[in-house]
Design a protein around this motif. Structure first.
Motif, PDB file in Angstrom:
ATOM      1  N   LEU A 116     -22.731  -6.131  36.916  1.00 52.02           N
ATOM      2  CA  LEU A 116     -21.933  -6.137  35.676  1.00 52.02           C
ATOM      3  C   LEU A 116     -20.485  -5.770  35.956  1.00 52.02           C
ATOM      4  CD1 LEU A 116     -24.404  -4.504  33.132  1.00 52.02           C
ATOM      5  CD2 LEU A 116     -23.695  -6.889  33.232  1.00 52.02           C
ATOM      6  N   ARG A 117     -20.303  -4.867  36.896  1.00 54.73           N
ATOM      7  CA  ARG A 117     -18.935  -4.496  37.285  1.00 54.73           C
ATOM      8  C   ARG A 117     -18.213  -5.731  37.849  1.00 54.73           C
ATOM      9  NH1 ARG A 117     -15.974  -2.991  41.503  1.00 54.73           N
ATOM     10  NH2 ARG A 117     -14.453  -1.327  41.205  1.00 54.73           N
ATOM     11  N   ALA A 118     -18.916  -6.477  38.691  1.00 50.92           N
ATOM     12  CA  ALA A 118     -18.316  -7.699  39.261  1.00 50.92           C
ATOM     13  C   ALA A 118     -18.005  -8.710  38.153  1.00 50.92           C
ATOM     14  CB  ALA A 118     -19.264  -8.310  40.289  1.00 50.92           C
ATOM     15  N   ASP A 119     -18.877  -8.797  37.152  1.00 46.18           N
ATOM     16  CA  ASP A 119     -18.622  -9.719  36.028  1.00 46.18           C
ATOM     17  C   ASP A 119     -17.346  -9.329  35.285  1.00 46.18           C
ATOM     18  OD1 ASP A 119     -20.903 -11.099  36.618  1.00 46.18           O
ATOM     19  OD2 ASP A 119     -22.132 -10.191  35.043  1.00 46.18           O
ATOM     20  N   ILE A 120     -17.159  -8.020  35.111  1.00 47.69           N
ATOM     21  CA  ILE A 120     -15.952  -7.572  34.400  1.00 47.69           C
ATOM     22  C   ILE A 120     -14.706  -7.936  35.216  1.00 47.69           C
ATOM     23  CG2 ILE A 120     -14.671  -5.527  33.622  1.00 47.69           C
ATOM     24  CD1 ILE A 120     -17.364  -4.285  32.848  1.00 47.69           C
ATOM     25  N   VAL A 121     -14.790  -7.730  36.523  1.00 47.11           N
ATOM     26  CA  VAL A 121     -13.645  -8.087  37.374  1.00 47.11           C
ATOM     27  C   VAL A 121     -13.374  -9.592  37.267  1.00 47.11           C
ATOM     28  CG1 VAL A 121     -12.844  -8.233  39.769  1.00 47.11           C
ATOM     29  CG2 VAL A 121     -13.960  -6.140  38.947  1.00 47.11           C
ATOM     30  N   ASP A 122     -14.431 -10.403  37.349  1.00 44.18           N
ATOM     31  CA  ASP A 122     -14.254 -11.864  37.246  1.00 44.18           C
ATOM     32  C   ASP A 122     -13.674 -12.269  35.893  1.00 44.18           C
ATOM     33  OD1 ASP A 122     -15.257 -12.161  39.746  1.00 44.18           O
ATOM     34  OD2 ASP A 122     -17.219 -12.921  39.140  1.00 44.18           O
ATOM     35  N   SER A 123     -14.080 -11.553  34.852  1.00 43.43           N
ATOM     36  CA  SER A 123     -13.636 -11.954  33.509  1.00 43.43           C
ATOM     37  C   SER A 123     -12.132 -11.797  33.342  1.00 43.43           C
ATOM     38  CB  SER A 123     -14.374 -11.148  32.438  1.00 43.43           C
ATOM     39  OG  SER A 123     -13.912  -9.810  32.431  1.00 43.43           O
ATOM     40  N   ARG A 124     -11.499 -11.081  34.260  1.00 44.60           N
ATOM     41  CA  ARG A 124     -10.040 -10.937  34.178  1.00 44.60           C
ATOM     42  C   ARG A 124      -9.325 -12.245  34.502  1.00 44.60           C
ATOM     43  NH1 ARG A 124     -10.272  -5.366  37.572  1.00 44.60           N
ATOM     44  NH2 ARG A 124     -10.800  -3.975  35.842  1.00 44.60           N
ATOM     45  N   ASP A 125     -10.064 -13.209  35.014  1.00 41.04           N
ATOM     46  CA  ASP A 125      -9.483 -14.531  35.237  1.00 41.04           C
ATOM     47  C   ASP A 125      -9.256 -15.273  33.930  1.00 41.04           C
ATOM     48  OD1 ASP A 125      -8.931 -14.943  37.917  1.00 41.04           O
ATOM     49  OD2 ASP A 125     -11.026 -15.338  38.407  1.00 41.04           O
ATOM     50  N   ASP A 126      -9.956 -14.850  32.891  1.00 39.41           N
ATOM     51  CA  ASP A 126      -9.890 -15.569  31.619  1.00 39.41           C
ATOM     52  C   ASP A 126      -8.929 -14.831  30.685  1.00 39.41           C
ATOM     53  OD1 ASP A 126     -12.156 -17.391  29.720  1.00 39.41           O
ATOM     54  OD2 ASP A 126     -10.515 -16.263  28.845  1.00 39.41           O
ATOM     55  N   ASP A 127      -7.792 -15.443  30.439  1.00 39.90           N
ATOM     56  CA  ASP A 127      -6.747 -14.761  29.671  1.00 39.90           C
ATOM     57  C   ASP A 127      -7.164 -14.513  28.221  1.00 39.90           C
ATOM     58  OD1 ASP A 127      -5.462 -15.020  32.018  1.00 39.90           O
ATOM     59  OD2 ASP A 127      -3.802 -16.245  31.297  1.00 39.90           O
ATOM     60  N   ARG A 128      -7.973 -15.409  27.689  1.00 39.59           N
ATOM     61  CA  ARG A 128      -8.410 -15.216  26.306  1.00 39.59           C
ATOM     62  C   ARG A 128      -9.323 -13.997  26.214  1.00 39.59           C
ATOM     63  NH1 ARG A 128     -11.667 -19.521  22.442  1.00 39.59           N
ATOM     64  NH2 ARG A 128     -11.499 -18.272  20.574  1.00 39.59           N
ATOM     65  N   THR A 129     -10.234 -13.874  27.187  1.00 43.00           N
ATOM     66  CA  THR A 129     -11.122 -12.711  27.209  1.00 43.00           C
ATOM     67  C   THR A 129     -10.316 -11.430  27.343  1.00 43.00           C
ATOM     68  OG1 THR A 129     -12.846 -14.045  28.232  1.00 43.00           O
ATOM     69  CG2 THR A 129     -13.051 -11.663  28.483  1.00 43.00           C
ATOM     70  N   LEU A 130      -9.316 -11.469  28.225  1.00 44.27           N
ATOM     71  CA  LEU A 130      -8.463 -10.291  28.411  1.00 44.27           C
ATOM     72  C   LEU A 130      -7.773  -9.908  27.106  1.00 44.27           C
ATOM     73  CD1 LEU A 130      -6.452 -10.792  31.736  1.00 44.27           C
ATOM     74  CD2 LEU A 130      -7.981  -8.902  31.165  1.00 44.27           C
ATOM     75  N   ALA A 131      -7.242 -10.906  26.424  1.00 41.22           N
ATOM     76  CA  ALA A 131      -6.534 -10.646  25.165  1.00 41.22           C
ATOM     77  C   ALA A 131      -7.491 -10.015  24.154  1.00 41.22           C
ATOM     78  CB  ALA A 131      -5.937 -11.934  24.619  1.00 41.22           C
ATOM     79  N   GLY A 132      -8.689 -10.574  24.044  1.00 45.07           N
ATOM     80  CA  GLY A 132      -9.671 -10.071  23.085  1.00 45.07           C
ATOM     81  C   GLY A 132     -10.069  -8.637  23.394  1.00 45.07           C
ATOM     82  N   ARG A 133     -10.277  -8.356  24.668  1.00 44.81           N
ATOM     83  CA  ARG A 133     -10.700  -7.013  25.075  1.00 44.81           C
ATOM     84  C   ARG A 133      -9.615  -5.991  24.712  1.00 44.81           C
ATOM     85  NH1 ARG A 133     -11.983  -7.367  31.064  1.00 44.81           N
ATOM     86  NH2 ARG A 133     -13.787  -8.490  30.264  1.00 44.81           N
ATOM     87  N   HIS A 134      -8.370  -6.297  25.035  1.00 49.40           N
ATOM     88  CA  HIS A 134      -7.288  -5.345  24.762  1.00 49.40           C
ATOM     89  C   HIS A 134      -6.981  -5.248  23.260  1.00 49.40           C
ATOM     90  CE1 HIS A 134      -6.100  -4.088  28.804  1.00 49.40           C
ATOM     91  NE2 HIS A 134      -6.544  -5.272  29.177  1.00 49.40           N
ATOM     92  N   PHE A 135      -7.204  -6.341  22.558  1.00 55.30           N
ATOM     93  CA  PHE A 135      -6.968  -6.306  21.110  1.00 55.30           C
ATOM     94  C   PHE A 135      -7.926  -5.321  20.445  1.00 55.30           C
ATOM     95  CE2 PHE A 135      -7.744  -7.864  16.780  1.00 55.30           C
ATOM     96  CZ  PHE A 135      -6.450  -7.888  16.288  1.00 55.30           C
ATOM     97  N   ARG A 136      -9.201  -5.417  20.778  1.00 59.32           N
ATOM     98  CA  ARG A 136     -10.178  -4.524  20.141  1.00 59.32           C
ATOM     99  C   ARG A 136      -9.914  -3.068  20.527  1.00 59.32           C
ATOM    100  NH1 ARG A 136     -13.791  -6.944  17.026  1.00 59.32           N
ATOM    101  NH2 ARG A 136     -14.984  -5.020  16.700  1.00 59.32           N
ATOM    102  N   ARG A 137      -9.605  -2.859  21.786  1.00 60.87           N
ATOM    103  CA  ARG A 137      -9.340  -1.477  22.208  1.00 60.87           C
ATOM    104  C   ARG A 137      -8.119  -0.906  21.502  1.00 60.87           C
ATOM    105  NH1 ARG A 137     -10.307  -1.665  28.686  1.00 60.87           N
ATOM    106  NH2 ARG A 137     -12.397  -2.538  28.536  1.00 60.87           N
ATOM    107  N   GLY A 138      -7.105  -1.754  21.326  1.00 57.35           N
ATOM    108  CA  GLY A 138      -5.878  -1.275  20.688  1.00 57.35           C
ATOM    109  C   GLY A 138      -6.054  -1.074  19.200  1.00 57.35           C
TER     110      GLY A 138
END
Lengths: 428, 458
Positions: A116-138
């Motif tokens: 799962l840790r590796a999946d999270i690292v890989d998901s950083r390739d997807d800019d939309r996923t990154l945006a969504g993750r930071h949006f919810r946290r913020g």
């Protein structure tokens, strides 16, 4: 103890059976510093249960033609399986072990945590996923809705088998599980199957599952997720929306359809159709037991991003200040009401709505009667809901971009900024 | 051809056609052809006088209809310097027509409660609109209207080029998977148009003129280059009457399939390395593979599934679960009209290098000779494929898409079910033969991705 909730949508047309077990609580109960525990538990289920090791179990699942997935959300969890009808009997025994007798062996828990840790690292390739993750946290800072459901690269390695077992046992009690079946399975068969699974679970009622509403933002914040060599800026702009049981929810959903929910909505028309600035230009109203989010999503080229943000803010302010027209309401209503035909087309979709009602505490028939409620919405109700719930002065703007190329220009087009933060894209 | 029993609706359809065709010249008649079997369903097969092929699958389970138009044009029909035109055209088709101002097409469909979209690939362009059943007349009118009456003007074409350029930035330029895939096919194919990706090169997208678009439209958008597939709660006779009314007057273009250059046999491995701002190394490997309709294709499909399809699939189990070398592995045998690629895609974990991934892949693929896939592994792969196939048939839209795809790429909707039969009867020795025939190093292309660590370090 109340009888288990078993929802069934029988349709024998295809030789496939879908089975769902969901709980009314989710990762909200992960202890601080142990974020991701419940999700990890669910992801570890196939790595050993009953008398079967992980390898044998996964072989057996594939041999039966079974798709099995499980995961957590903030307020719910789900175990979802689809199996060829001819293998249902053999699958039932397997499902009982998977749900009620998971092994959670320490080495398997660690193995899955590393994956799962590796999946999270890989998901950083997807800019939309990154945006969504930071949006919810913020947006949900300090609230369970903003905590990382899947954990982070820091928390996952610290999770031990005991954390995982504890999170799972807390969620999967007999009184907290809602069961659903659709496809080539009768109600009698489904009740027998789930009875067999549930009797092996510990007693326990549904925890309250109550969530306080998150605190709204104060002012406008820009959060730049800095990533090298971006040709575009992935933009999520939004604020809090509504609770599921908020009387403003349906009018706001209709208003959202007009603003950015369809291909002819204002946002799409102005950003994409007229100017070609972004391939997608949509807005979305989320729904959960606590007040959730409203956001708009675009991804313009670096050179168009400042103008695109400025335009989006103008459109947003106009929507809130001036409201919608009767003509727009009529168009949106027809789209939303007629389009409901597809929501009930398959047994799987029908089941999904009933499960949603059961696990989110919505009134029975909420989805069946949704179109009736949309039909009654007035222009005034939409405008009031938009004014009450959408806050153009209190906004979070998340931009995944190359900060050195975009930051200054983005700051320059967002009036009233109270806070600017830049984080590298590969932080937790 | 499988014989399908006649039903009452078909008899009514025949009577309707008799009325429709009465007194018409041959070129305006609607022909009812031999129906196709489609699993438990029957697909009525008609042809209009102008060559439009029509397939109708009646299923009254839900009060909806899925309306699909498949044009036999894709990026294979483009030439160098004009790549991406088929895809740009897919976007332009939602614009102004002779009967409707810009934006009205979408507005009318939304008002009808429709789900609508389109997609383009190498061999075809596919448009669909799923509507409540009472909205069928609207869809037929709109779809026929844009098949022959599209209006192409400077400003909307310029705007749509920008949209497509942004789509390319999103799905290729800022996406490592998109970048790798484009590089893999560009290097694997030297003369065949599968060399360029469907979205096209950026310089070509930005350079299209309205005249390019008009020429393309005249050449490929015509009833004799299309198949309309309807699935759902249909009254056959009424549906066909509508189709005849709106499509019947359209003129055929006489389009013929273009003779494409044959890709020369690859004789040595090709390899390249990309350096990208990504946290993880990757490797993509493409072996030359047969077209979708080739008798070996089902074996390669099962091979992919047995190696990477489920958690117990051999490559997934060994490289992801046991050795923890990769975070993900995937394999796919391309489903195209012409020979394509059998692709493997692997992503490294924990700072691993692409070379280590490739070595592990080679070890497993070479090992198939001494440790062939077992009957049990094949059985597991087939069970997963079977489940996936049935699930794809759940909706009217899914059934229409499966039928339309099989018809477009393999010549008949029945091909979808024939293929399922072929897939479920594959044996382990058959897989072994296929692996031996196609997993040839001299016929493969390898793309390594090296993370640009200086740029991604926090």
């Amino acid at each position: 103890m109340s009888p288990p909730v078993v929802l069934v949508e029988h349709d024998p047309k295809l030789p496939v059976v879908e089975l769902v077990l969901a709980t009314r609580t989710g990762s909200m109960y992960d202890p601080s510093g142990r974020e991701g525990a419940l999700n990890l538990a669910l992801k570890t289920l196939t790595r050993g249960a009953g008398a079967l090791s992980g390898d044998r179990l996964e072989e057996h699942l594939d041999r039966l033609g079974a798709e099995f997935s499980a995961g957590a959300e903030v307020t719910t969890t789900h175990i979802h399986a689809t199996v060829l009808r001819r293998n249902l009997e053999a699958f039932t025994a397997l499902l009982r072990d998977l749900v009620a007798r998971p092994l959670f062996e320490p080495e398997e828990v660690s193995r899955r945590a590393r994956a799962l840790r590796a999946d999270i690292v890989d998901s950083r390739d997807d800019d939309r996923t990154l945006a969504g993750r930071h949006f919810r946290r913020g947006l949900f800072r300090g609230h369970p809705s903003g905590r990382p459901v899947a954990g982070t690269p820091s928390t996952l390695p610290t999770l031990a088998a005991v954390d995982v077992r504890s999170a799972y046992t807390h969620a999967f009690t007999r009184g907290n599980v809602v069961c659903g079946a659709s496809g080539a399975i009768t109600e009698v068969e489904a009740r027998a199957l789930f009875g067999c699974v549930l009797e092996a679970l510990p007693e326990g009622a549904a925890p309250s599952g109550a969530l306080p509403d998150p605190q709204p933002l104060r002012g406008r914040e820009l959060l730049v997720v800095d990533k090298p060599d971006r040709t575009q800026v992935q933009l999520l702009i939004g604020c809090l929306g509504t609770r599921a049981d908020d009387p403003d929810h349906v009018p706001l959903a209709v208003g959202n359809a007009i603003f950015g929910g369809t291909f002819t909505a204002r946002l799409m028309r102005e950003v994409r159709s007229k100017r070609g600035w972004s391939y997608g230009a949509t807005s979305r109203l989320y729904r959960d037991r606590a007040r959730d989010a409203w956001s708009m999503w675009t991804f313009p080229a670096v050179t168009d991003a400042p103008a695109c943000i400025a335009l989006q803010l103008q459109l947003l302010e106009r929507w809130v200040a001036e409201g919608i027209t009767a003509r727009e309401l009529s168009q949106a209503k027809q789209f939303l009401i007629r389009g409901r035909a597809f929501d009930f087309e398959t047994p799987s979709r029908r089941l999904s709505h009933r499960m949603d009602e059961a696990i989110h505490g919505l009134p029975e028939g909420y989805h069946r009667t949704y179109a009736d409620r949309v039909a009654k919405v007035t222009v005034e109700q939409v405008n009031r809901a938009v004014r009450r719930r959408i806050t153009p002065r209190d906004l979070l703007v998340v931009a995944v971009c190359t900060a050195s190329a975009s930051l200054e220009a983005l700051k320059g087009v967002i009036p009233g900024l109270s806070r600017v933060t830049v984080v590298p894209f590969d932080t937790d | 051809m499988v014989r399908v029993p006649m039903s009452d609706p078909t008899e009514r359809l025949q009577r309707a056609l008799e009325r429709l065709n009465h007194g018409r010249p041959a070129r305006r008649r609607v022909a009812l052809l031999e129906p196709f079997a489609f699993g438990p369903h029957r697909v009525e097969h008609l042809r209009l006088g102008n060559g439009l092929r029509v397939l109708c699958l009646v299923d009254p389970t839900a009060p909806v209809v899925s309306y699909n138009t498949w044009f036999r044009v894709g990026s294979r029909d483009e030439v160098e310097g004009k790549t991406g035109l088929a895809h740009l055209f897919e976007h332009l088709m939602f614009n102004e027509t002779r009967d409707l101002p810009a934006g009205r097409f979408d507005q009318l469909l939304e008002r009808a409660g429709a789900e609508t979209n389109a997609s383009t690939w190498y061999d075809w362009t596919h448009y669909y609109a799923n509507v409540p059943r009472d909205q069928l007349p609207l869809v037929v009118r709109l779809e026929a209207g844009r098949m022959a009456g599209l209006v192409l003007r400077e400003k909307p074409v310029a705007s749509e080029k920008e949209v497509v350029a942004n789509e390319r930035r999103y799905s290729v330029d800022d996406d490592p998977d998109g970048t790798v895939n484009e590089a893999l096919w560009a290097n694997a194919f030297t003369v065949h148009p599968y060399h360029h990706s469907t979205i096209g090169w950026m310089k070509d997208i930005l350079a299209f003129t309205v005249d390019d678009c008009r020429r393309f439209y005249r050449a490929f958008y015509a009833p004799d280059n299309a198949t309309v597939v309807l699935s759902g709660d249909l009254d056959l006779a009424r549906a066909v009457t509508l189709l005849d009314r709106h499509y019947g007057p359209l003129k055929a273009s006489g389009v013929r399939p273009r003779a494409l250059p044959e890709e020369p046999t690859q004789t040595e491995e090709r390899a390249l390395t990309l350096t990208l701002p990504t946290p993880s190394a990757r490797v993509a490997v493409g072996y030359k593979s047969p077209p979708y309709g080739h008798p070996d294709h089902p074996a390669l499909t099962v091979l992919c599934e047995a190696l990477t399809g489920g958690r117990s699939a051999r490559l997934y189990h060994r490289l992801v679960t046991v050795r923890e070398l990769a975070s993900d592995v995937g394999a796919w045998a391309s489903t195209f009209c012409d020979p394509g690629l059998l692709e493997f895609n692997l992503t490294a974990r924990d700072g691993g290098a692409s070379e280590a991934l490739l070595a592990a892949l080679d070890q497993e693929l070479d090992g198939l000779e001494r440790e062939p896939l077992t009957a049990d592994e094949v059985e597991r792969a087939v069970a997963r494929i079977e489940l996936g196939f049935y699930r794809s048939l759940e909706t009217a839209s899914g059934r229409a898409e499966i039928a339309g795809f099989a018809d477009t790429v393999a010549g008949s909707p029945t091909a979808a079910w024939e293929r399922l039969r072929a897939l479920t009867s594959i044996t382990a020795p058959r897989l072994q033969e296929a692996a031996r025939a196609y997993l040839l190093r001299e016929r493969r292309t390898v793309v390594h991705v090296r993370p640009n660590l200086a740029k991604v370090a926090s």
